[in-house]
Design an enzyme around this catalytic site. Structure first.
Site, short mmCIF file in Angstrom:
data_model
loop_
_atom_site.label_atom_id
_atom_site.label_comp_id
_atom_site.label_asym_id
_atom_site.label_seq_id
_atom_site.Cartn_x
_atom_site.Cartn_y
_atom_site.Cartn_z
N LYS A 35 0.84 -1.21 0.00
CA LYS A 35 0.00 0.00 0.00
C LYS A 35 0.88 1.25 0.00
CE LYS A 35 -0.22 -0.42 4.99
NZ LYS A 35 -0.88 -1.11 6.11
N ARG A 127 -9.68 -0.45 15.34
CA ARG A 127 -9.52 0.24 14.07
C ARG A 127 -10.52 -0.44 13.14
NH1 ARG A 127 -3.73 1.07 11.02
NH2 ARG A 127 -4.15 -1.08 10.44
N TYR A 243 17.81 29.17 7.53
CA TYR A 243 16.69 29.87 8.17
C TYR A 243 16.89 29.95 9.68
CZ TYR A 243 13.64 29.86 4.03
OH TYR A 243 13.07 30.09 2.81
N MET A 291 12.73 23.82 2.57
CA MET A 291 11.76 23.04 1.80
C MET A 291 12.45 22.17 0.76
SD MET A 291 8.50 24.36 -0.41
CE MET A 291 7.74 25.17 0.99
C1 LIG Z 1 -0.02 -1.98 6.71
C2 LIG Z 1 -0.53 -3.27 7.18
C3 LIG Z 1 0.34 -4.36 7.32
C4 LIG Z 1 1.83 -4.24 7.19
O1 LIG Z 1 2.31 -3.69 8.40
P1 LIG Z 1 3.88 -3.39 8.67
O2 LIG Z 1 3.89 -2.91 10.08
O3 LIG Z 1 4.27 -2.33 7.70
O4 LIG Z 1 4.63 -4.64 8.48
C5 LIG Z 1 -0.23 -5.60 7.62
N1 LIG Z 1 -1.55 -5.73 7.84
C6 LIG Z 1 -2.41 -4.68 7.76
C7 LIG Z 1 -3.85 -4.89 8.02
C8 LIG Z 1 -1.92 -3.43 7.45
O5 LIG Z 1 -2.76 -2.39 7.38
#
Ligand SMILES: *Cc1c(COP(=O)(O)O)cnc(C)c1O
Length: 340
Positions: A35, A127, A243, A291
């Site tokens: 992702k 979650r 800066y 930046m």
């Molecule tokens: C992002 C995610 C992972 C991977 O997690 P990492 O901590 O990056 O290894 C696995 N399972 C779910 C449901 C996730 O959202």
């Protein structure tokens, strides 16, 4: 067009990390979370590299991410955030398998014809995912579930919550008629074989992140940002750099101004703390990160306008220096890099 900053990506390290995590996963199949554009490294590059190494299960967050990979023909691609009403046309096109997270998602999938799906259970993170009440109310009746999964809140810590969630998963998962079970992200793989089940889902550690000490020494750096020197100047003792004049030259200092800044993912926390690497030497970042620019102390080193410098981006160290998480550092790498 040529960009003044580039991201060198080490395919051998990516594959070695996946193999190490697959080994630690024991008999479980080891997948890959890709992702957020492969955590900033390019989902297409990650997917094709790991597919060639034998990885068969990939995870993205959204259907837009799945659509962008559809032409790769990945053996199995899952969409972690499930199916909103707006996703149904893409989801029914068969480019990926949804992970159903809510009663409404399960009903939407069933009413549109059902078919292969995965299910996320909430085991205490609060979650995404179905709870015990949803299962009791028959939320999944009539669905063909491949993987039942859950996600740990504290896998990167030695927390009692890991055992609590493991036990909760052991209670709830049998109530879902699924082919396979999955619980572990990168950190949970290091918690041991009890957490591996049938399928593991590492993300961070594939890309060089080290979420738990057990993985140190086993995981290799994958992402190497490099940026070009735009100007070399001499700063007399007593003058300041950058800066808000946060750095004052204690002696005459040679400074390289480099095309890299917080808009490229080199966050302000690296101000007066980060390092560039040149011929084996660590050259300190001086003053505030701008930046699009940083200043490096190159006194005594043969660094000239047009030269390229490596930034020290070893994730555990870079996270400590910047105060950002290893995840944020990876996903912050911007689209301005030329990828190599
Ligand atoms: C992002 C995610 C992972 C991977 O997690 P990492 O901590 O990056 O290894 C696995 N399972 C779910 C449901 C996730 O959202």
């Amino acid at each position: 067009m040529s960009a003044p900053l580039r991201l060198r990506r080490d395919a051998d390290a990516l594959v070695a990390n996946w193999r190490a995590l697959a080994r630690l996963s024991g008999l479980a199949t080891c997948g890959a979370a890709i992702k957020a554009d492969g955590y900033g490294l390019g989902a297409r590059w990650v997917a094709t590299t790991l597919m060639a190494a034998g990885c068969r299960e990939f995870f993205v967050a959204t259907w837009a991410e799945a659509a962008a990979l559809a032409d790769l023909g990945l053996p199995a691609l899952s969409v972690l955030h499930g199916v909103r009403a707006e996703d149904m046309a893409l989801a029914r096109s068969g480019i990926a398998t949804p992970v159903l997270n809510t009663t409404a998602q399960a009903a939407r999938w069933r009413d549109s014809g059902g078919g292969a799906c995965h299910v996320m259970l909430d085991t205490g993170m609060n979650r995404l995912g179905l709870g015990e009440g949803d299962l009791a109310a028959g939320a999944l009746d009539g669905l063909a579930v491949d993987v039942v999964m859950s996600h740990l809140a504290c896998a990167d810590e030695d927390s009692a919550m890991n055992g609590v969630q493991l036990r909760r998963f052991g209670e709830l998962a049998p109530r879902v008629p699924a082919q396979r079970r999955s619980l572990a992200n990168s950190a949970a793989i290091a918690l041991g074989p009890d957490y591996a089940f049938d399928l593991t889902r590492p993300g961070l550690a594939l890309y060089g992140g080290v979420p738990r000490g057990e993985l140190a020494g086993m995981i290799r750096q994958v992402a190497f940002p490099q940026a070009q020197v735009l100007q070399r100047r001499s700063v007399p003792a007593g003058q300041t750099v950058g800066y808000n004049a946060t750095w004052t030259a204690p002696a005459d200092t040679d400074v390289a101004i480099v095309n890299y800044g917080y808009a490229d993912g080199y966050f302000r926390g690296f101000s007066n703390r980060g390092h560039a690497l040149f011929d084996g030497a660590e050259l300190p970042v001086i003053g505030r990160v701008s930046m699009d620019l940083i200043a490096i102390d190159v006194t005594g080193h043969d660094v000239a306008e047009g030269d390229w410098l490596d930034l020290d981006f070893a994730l555990p160290l870079a996270a400590a220096q910047s105060g950002m998480s290893q995840y944020e550092l990876l996903t912050g790498l911007s689209g301005r890099f030329e990828q190599a």
